[in-house]
Design an enzyme around this catalytic site. Sequence first.
Site, PDB file in Angstrom:
ATOM      1  N   ASN A  14       1.312  -8.103   2.805  1.00 56.70           N
ATOM      2  CA  ASN A  14       0.680  -8.456   1.625  1.00 56.70           C
ATOM      3  C   ASN A  14       1.738  -8.272   0.399  1.00 56.70           C
ATOM      4  O   ASN A  14       2.210  -7.206   0.559  1.00 56.70           O
ATOM      5  CB  ASN A  14      -0.358  -7.499   1.148  1.00 56.70           C
ATOM      6  CG  ASN A  14      -1.611  -7.434   2.139  1.00 56.70           C
ATOM      7  OD1 ASN A  14      -2.076  -9.005   2.685  1.00 56.70           O
ATOM      8  ND2 ASN A  14      -2.497  -6.552   2.530  1.00 56.70           N
ATOM      9  N   ASP A  64      -2.739   3.494   9.656  1.00 58.35           N
ATOM     10  CA  ASP A  64      -3.213   3.257   8.357  1.00 58.35           C
ATOM     11  C   ASP A  64      -4.319   4.384   8.587  1.00 58.35           C
ATOM     12  O   ASP A  64      -5.299   4.523   9.294  1.00 58.35           O
ATOM     13  CB  ASP A  64      -3.820   1.897   8.288  1.00 58.35           C
ATOM     14  CG  ASP A  64      -4.061   1.530   6.989  1.00 58.35           C
ATOM     15  OD1 ASP A  64      -3.464   0.667   6.529  1.00 58.35           O
ATOM     16  OD2 ASP A  64      -4.888   2.027   6.333  1.00 58.35           O
ATOM     17  N   ILE A  65      -4.362   4.915   7.156  1.00 51.51           N
ATOM     18  CA  ILE A  65      -5.392   5.999   6.834  1.00 51.51           C
ATOM     19  C   ILE A  65      -6.825   5.207   6.693  1.00 51.51           C
ATOM     20  O   ILE A  65      -7.848   5.831   7.041  1.00 51.51           O
ATOM     21  CB  ILE A  65      -5.036   6.553   5.591  1.00 51.51           C
ATOM     22  CG1 ILE A  65      -5.769   8.022   5.598  1.00 51.51           C
ATOM     23  CG2 ILE A  65      -5.083   5.748   4.380  1.00 51.51           C
ATOM     24  CD1 ILE A  65      -4.908   8.905   4.222  1.00 51.51           C
ATOM     25  N   HIS A  85       5.805  -2.985   3.742  1.00 51.92           N
ATOM     26  CA  HIS A  85       5.235  -2.767   4.881  1.00 51.92           C
ATOM     27  C   HIS A  85       4.507  -3.696   5.701  1.00 51.92           C
ATOM     28  O   HIS A  85       4.146  -4.566   5.020  1.00 51.92           O
ATOM     29  CB  HIS A  85       4.222  -1.663   4.646  1.00 51.92           C
ATOM     30  CG  HIS A  85       3.030  -1.791   3.767  1.00 51.92           C
ATOM     31  ND1 HIS A  85       3.319  -1.600   2.459  1.00 51.92           N
ATOM     32  CD2 HIS A  85       1.780  -2.240   3.974  1.00 51.92           C
ATOM     33  CE1 HIS A  85       2.179  -2.357   1.692  1.00 51.92           C
ATOM     34  NE2 HIS A  85       1.237  -2.604   2.788  1.00 51.92           N
ATOM     35  N   LEU A  86       4.589  -3.462   6.925  1.00 51.04           N
ATOM     36  CA  LEU A  86       4.085  -4.630   8.010  1.00 51.04           C
ATOM     37  C   LEU A  86       2.933  -4.126   8.688  1.00 51.04           C
ATOM     38  O   LEU A  86       3.011  -2.903   9.168  1.00 51.04           O
ATOM     39  CB  LEU A  86       5.110  -4.934   8.913  1.00 51.04           C
ATOM     40  CG  LEU A  86       4.546  -5.924  10.045  1.00 51.04           C
ATOM     41  CD1 LEU A  86       4.554  -7.090   9.516  1.00 51.04           C
ATOM     42  CD2 LEU A  86       5.697  -5.914  11.389  1.00 51.04           C
ATOM     43  N   HIS A  87       1.866  -4.878   8.406  1.00 53.19           N
ATOM     44  CA  HIS A  87       0.258  -4.247   9.126  1.00 53.19           C
ATOM     45  C   HIS A  87       0.449  -4.756  10.395  1.00 53.19           C
ATOM     46  O   HIS A  87       0.808  -6.075  10.687  1.00 53.19           O
ATOM     47  CB  HIS A  87      -0.680  -4.696   8.500  1.00 53.19           C
ATOM     48  CG  HIS A  87      -1.141  -4.454   6.976  1.00 53.19           C
ATOM     49  ND1 HIS A  87      -2.089  -3.257   6.621  1.00 53.19           N
ATOM     50  CD2 HIS A  87      -0.455  -4.524   5.947  1.00 53.19           C
ATOM     51  CE1 HIS A  87      -1.936  -3.054   5.558  1.00 53.19           C
ATOM     52  NE2 HIS A  87      -1.112  -3.583   4.737  1.00 53.19           N
ATOM     53  N   GLY A  92      -2.793  -9.226  -2.648  1.00 50.73           N
ATOM     54  CA  GLY A  92      -3.434  -8.011  -2.560  1.00 50.73           C
ATOM     55  C   GLY A  92      -2.487  -6.727  -1.921  1.00 50.73           C
ATOM     56  O   GLY A  92      -3.241  -5.771  -1.433  1.00 50.73           O
ATOM     57  N   GLN A  93      -1.373  -6.766  -2.307  1.00 49.32           N
ATOM     58  CA  GLN A  93      -0.625  -5.506  -2.091  1.00 49.32           C
ATOM     59  C   GLN A  93      -1.063  -4.375  -2.959  1.00 49.32           C
ATOM     60  O   GLN A  93      -1.297  -4.592  -4.187  1.00 49.32           O
ATOM     61  CB  GLN A  93       1.000  -6.086  -2.496  1.00 49.32           C
ATOM     62  CG  GLN A  93       1.770  -4.731  -1.884  1.00 49.32           C
ATOM     63  CD  GLN A  93       3.157  -5.008  -2.239  1.00 49.32           C
ATOM     64  OE1 GLN A  93       3.768  -6.135  -2.555  1.00 49.32           O
ATOM     65  NE2 GLN A  93       4.130  -4.102  -1.721  1.00 49.32           N
TER      66      GLN A  93
END
Length: 112
Positions: free
Chosen positions: A89, A33-34, A102-104, A95-96
Amino acid sequence: MTTTADCIFCKIAQGQIPCKKIYEDEDFIAFHDINPRAPIHLLVIPKLHIESLQHVDASHRDLLGKMLVLAPQLAAENGASEGFKTLINTGPAGGQEVYHLHLHILGGRPTA
Ligand code: 5GP
Ligand code: ZN
């Protein structure tokens, strides 16, 4: 509504935007993640553009199952030896921010 043409994660999946890639196969790409919210913060995305978990159907069962099976492998390979948190999310109330499923994977320290 986001389309594949202006989707940042589609561009990452297609190599048009750089990322710190940690994994790729025919169906998925995973990268850091950036803006990490934990010492280890990975994102797993299907190459297929699915806007969110609100947009999945039965045709996505195998893909989503594969994504979850991938999560502990990528967590272990990237140092989350003490466990990790997974998060998806979904939608405005969820909160997307990026409308490509995508999966965090968050690890490296306990997270609330
Ligand atoms: P969401 O809130 O949609 O679940 O999370 C989107 C995540 O994507 C955020 O954690 C954000 O930091 C990350 N992100 C957004 N743009 C980029 C990008 O261009 N590259 C990478 N590696 N991560 C991104
Ligand atoms: Zn996309």
